[in-house]
Design a protein around this motif. Structure first.
Motif, PDB file in Angstrom:
ATOM      1  N   MET A 128       0.811  -1.223   0.000  1.00 30.53           N
ATOM      2  CA  MET A 128       0.000   0.000   0.000  1.00 30.53           C
ATOM      3  C   MET A 128       0.846   1.275   0.000  1.00 30.53           C
ATOM      4  SD  MET A 128      -2.910  -1.285  -0.184  1.00 30.53           S
ATOM      5  CE  MET A 128      -3.685   0.309  -0.297  1.00 30.53           C
ATOM      6  N   TYR A 129       1.961   1.270   0.719  1.00 31.69           N
ATOM      7  CA  TYR A 129       2.659   2.529   1.029  1.00 31.69           C
ATOM      8  C   TYR A 129       3.915   2.794   0.212  1.00 31.69           C
ATOM      9  CZ  TYR A 129      -0.639   3.311   4.741  1.00 31.69           C
ATOM     10  OH  TYR A 129      -1.799   3.535   5.437  1.00 31.69           O
ATOM     11  N   GLY A 130       4.129   2.003  -0.841  1.00 28.28           N
ATOM     12  CA  GLY A 130       5.106   2.428  -1.835  1.00 28.28           C
ATOM     13  C   GLY A 130       6.329   1.565  -2.027  1.00 28.28           C
ATOM     14  N   PHE A 131       6.764   0.797  -1.004  1.00 27.37           N
ATOM     15  CA  PHE A 131       8.038   0.100  -1.173  1.00 27.37           C
ATOM     16  C   PHE A 131       7.971  -0.941  -2.283  1.00 27.37           C
ATOM     17  CE2 PHE A 131      11.174  -3.233   0.051  1.00 27.37           C
ATOM     18  CZ  PHE A 131      12.301  -2.481  -0.205  1.00 27.37           C
ATOM     19  N   ARG A 132       6.897  -1.713  -2.296  1.00 26.62           N
ATOM     20  CA  ARG A 132       6.787  -2.746  -3.332  1.00 26.62           C
ATOM     21  C   ARG A 132       6.773  -2.112  -4.725  1.00 26.62           C
ATOM     22  NH1 ARG A 132       6.080  -8.022  -3.247  1.00 26.62           N
ATOM     23  NH2 ARG A 132       5.312  -8.972  -5.153  1.00 26.62           N
ATOM     24  N   THR A 168      12.706  -5.257 -10.084  1.00 29.18           N
ATOM     25  CA  THR A 168      11.700  -6.203 -10.587  1.00 29.18           C
ATOM     26  C   THR A 168      10.754  -6.605  -9.467  1.00 29.18           C
ATOM     27  OG1 THR A 168      13.024  -8.133  -9.986  1.00 29.18           O
ATOM     28  CG2 THR A 168      13.391  -7.225 -12.191  1.00 29.18           C
ATOM     29  N   SER A 169       9.607  -7.164  -9.845  1.00 30.74           N
ATOM     30  CA  SER A 169       8.673  -7.653  -8.828  1.00 30.74           C
ATOM     31  C   SER A 169       9.255  -8.884  -8.124  1.00 30.74           C
ATOM     32  CB  SER A 169       7.311  -7.987  -9.445  1.00 30.74           C
ATOM     33  OG  SER A 169       7.455  -8.965 -10.444  1.00 30.74           O
ATOM     34  N   GLN A 170      10.135  -9.620  -8.825  1.00 26.62           N
ATOM     35  CA  GLN A 170      10.805 -10.757  -8.180  1.00 26.62           C
ATOM     36  C   GLN A 170      11.667 -10.273  -7.013  1.00 26.62           C
ATOM     37  OE1 GLN A 170      14.396 -12.312  -9.882  1.00 26.62           O
ATOM     38  NE2 GLN A 170      13.736 -14.440  -9.626  1.00 26.62           N
ATOM     39  N   MET A 171      12.356  -9.134  -7.201  1.00 21.86           N
ATOM     40  CA  MET A 171      13.158  -8.593  -6.101  1.00 21.86           C
ATOM     41  C   MET A 171      12.259  -8.148  -4.954  1.00 21.86           C
ATOM     42  SD  MET A 171      16.000  -5.535  -5.888  1.00 21.86           S
ATOM     43  CE  MET A 171      17.242  -6.330  -6.899  1.00 21.86           C
ATOM     44  N   ALA A 172      11.089  -7.584  -5.272  1.00 23.82           N
ATOM     45  CA  ALA A 172      10.135  -7.197  -4.223  1.00 23.82           C
ATOM     46  C   ALA A 172       9.733  -8.420  -3.405  1.00 23.82           C
ATOM     47  CB  ALA A 172       8.909  -6.531  -4.842  1.00 23.82           C
ATOM     48  N   ASP A 173       9.534  -9.568  -4.077  1.00 24.63           N
ATOM     49  CA  ASP A 173       9.215 -10.807  -3.361  1.00 24.63           C
ATOM     50  C   ASP A 173      10.379 -11.252  -2.482  1.00 24.63           C
ATOM     51  OD1 ASP A 173       6.740 -10.929  -4.567  1.00 24.63           O
ATOM     52  OD2 ASP A 173       7.402 -12.241  -6.194  1.00 24.63           O
TER      53      ASP A 173
END
Length: 490
Positions: free
Chosen positions: A303-307, A315-320
């Motif tokens: 919700m607050y931006g980090f992802r 990448t979204s993989q790094m977010a995971d």
């Protein structure tokens, strides 16, 4: 249930007019982002006229801005109770539900509005967007169940990542963080450059491997004459983090630090903050400490931006992978067996011991109650006893609760963070509960000072250094936050 009129009796025209005047004053404070003052005046307006749904809905959005999600939720629900047709109140409640990770309940509110107002295009759009989020989360959960044995850190193939000739940024030496690397990285980030993904992934994999071996409660030994620094929330305010190091010196074996959670979210330089902090963790593992905060969690990051920021810059993989790493961050630190440091606060039960904290299985998203939840979410209150949390998660605890906990565990005092304070810190509960918050002018709006605490090992007496925000590049806070959530909170 008795109606509101039966409870309160008739309201005089004089009170109605006085309440409207108070609401208008509150609205002016709200526009200036002075949310505490706005809440105080909305409350006075409600006392004069408790039948006006607008007052509750306005107080709800002010509480949302202060992350008092529990209060925001109850105010929005009260506004709906007073006026079932008041669309804005449903939006406020949906925003509160979303802030608490209760997306399906938010969807119900949007669904209701679309049914009672079938021609309202705005309501239809919000329902559709919220439904997308609910379906996406359900899909992610289904995948994670199918792949629960998959370990993202182990699935990264660093050898397949090449360093392009044109990359001229900092480089790990033999795959290791060095002082040269982290010094160059900080300067590189000041110029808004991006660390190569191969090095970024390597740092995350190495940090995870280190953290996995740590207990949930880390014991820190500080020699009598040695200095130790505790910092509170940073929230992606990279240039203010650099200012802390300028004021207090870079972390080193003779200048140890503990950063007490909420390194990311809100501020739009969260990637820079976390890689700088993780680099120092790898460089000085026994002299640089990091506690998990409530924002080192999947729902908050969504919700607050980090992802969004990690997915945009990498990448979204790094977010995971970040989610996987955050699950291993320690929940608390104990300095010389006398000072306990955690992000949120104390507990809903009196019998919790340091050993109970040590035994917490932390490799997960925080549950909605219990020791882990309360370490990340709870807040002190001036009144004795306990109360439900203003945030809707954790609890509020009074000076008697703090005293009992300290006596049971042979401690002098606790340090926690988690709340904006005008002076950057607050001493409560007869000096036994200290809050430190290190993000000045939080979100570029709050006007607060930042602070950090220094002490020596001998007496552990807290000394406070406060500072103002420093300039940063023109990237607004929440730039990477969920756009739908931002729209709801307008």
């Amino acid at each position: 249930m008795a109606s509101n009129e039966e409870i309160t009796g008739p309201i005089s025209q004089e009170d109605v007019e006085a309440a409207d005047k108070l609401k208008n004053e509150a609205n002016e404070y709200f526009k200036k982002q002075s949310y505490n003052n706005a809440i105080e005046l909305y409350t006075k307006a409600i006392e004069k006229n408790p039948k006006n749904a607008v007052f509750f809905a306005n107080r709800s959005i002010a509480n949302l801005r202060l992350e008092n999600f529990g209060y925001a939720l109850s105010d929005a629900s009260k506004a709906i109770e007073l006026d079932r047709s008041y669309t804005k109140a449903y939006y406020r409640r949906a925003a509160a539900y979303m802030s608490l990770g209760k997306y399906k309940l938010a969807l119900k509110d949007f669904e209701y509005v679309t049914k009672v107002r079938p021609n309202d295009q705005d309501a239809k759009m919000k329902y559709t967007e919220c439904n997308k989020i609910v379906k996406k989360i359900a899909f992610e959960k289904a995948i994670s169940v199918d792949k629960k044995e998959v370990n993202i850190a182990d699935s990264i193939n660093l050898d397949a990542m090449t360093i392009e000739d044109e990359y001229i940024g900092p480089a790990l030496e033999d795959g290791k963080v060095t002082l040269k690397f982290v010094t160059e990285l900080m300067e590189f980030y000041k110029r808004q450059k991006k660390l190569h993904k191969k090095y970024a992934y390597k740092i995350l994999i190495d940090v995870k491997a280190y953290l996995q071996k740590q207990p949930s409660l880390v014991d820190i030994k500080v020699a009598d004459e040695a200095k130790f620094t505790v910092c509170g929330d940073i929230h992606g305010q990279y240039y203010d983090l650099m200012n802390i190091f300028k004021l207090n010196g870079l972390p080193s074996e003779t200048n140890p630090y503990l950063f007490n959670g909420d390194f990311v979210d809100r501020g739009s330089f969260s990637v820079e903050c976390i890689f700088t902090l993780f680099s120092f963790k790898l460089l000085y593992p026994n002299h640089f400490y990091m506690s998990r905060g409530n924002h080192e969690t999947l729902d908050m990051n969504r919700m607050y931006g980090f992802r969004g920021e990690v997915s945009s810059k990498y990448t979204s993989q790094m977010a995971d992978l970040f989610t996987e790493v955050y699950n291993w961050l320690p929940l608390a630190h104990c300095i010389n067996g006398r000072v306990l440091v955690m992000h949120g606060g104390l507990f809903s039960k009196d019998d919790v011991t340091l050993d109970d904290i040590r035994k917490v299985d932390r490799n997960k998203q925080p549950p909605e109650d219990g020791i882990m939840c309360e370490l990340l979410w709870s807040d002190p209150q001036p009144m004795l006893g306990r109360a439900p949390s203003k945030r809707g998660v954790g609890c509020q605890f009074g000076p008697d609760v703090t005293n009992t906990f300290l006596q049971r565990n042979g401690l002098d005092y606790v340090i926690r963070s988690h709340e904006v304070k005008n002076d950057g810190y607050e001493i409560a509960h007869d000096g036994k509960c200290i809050t430190v918050f290190s993000a000045p002018n939080y979100c570029d709006t709050m006007g607060n000072l930042g602070a950090f605490i220094t002490m020596n090992g001998k007496d552990l007496k807290p000394n406070f250094t406060t500072y103002e925000a420093v300039p940063h590049p023109d990237v607004k806070p929440m730039a990477y936050a969920n756009s739908f959530f931002n729209m709801l909170c307008q």
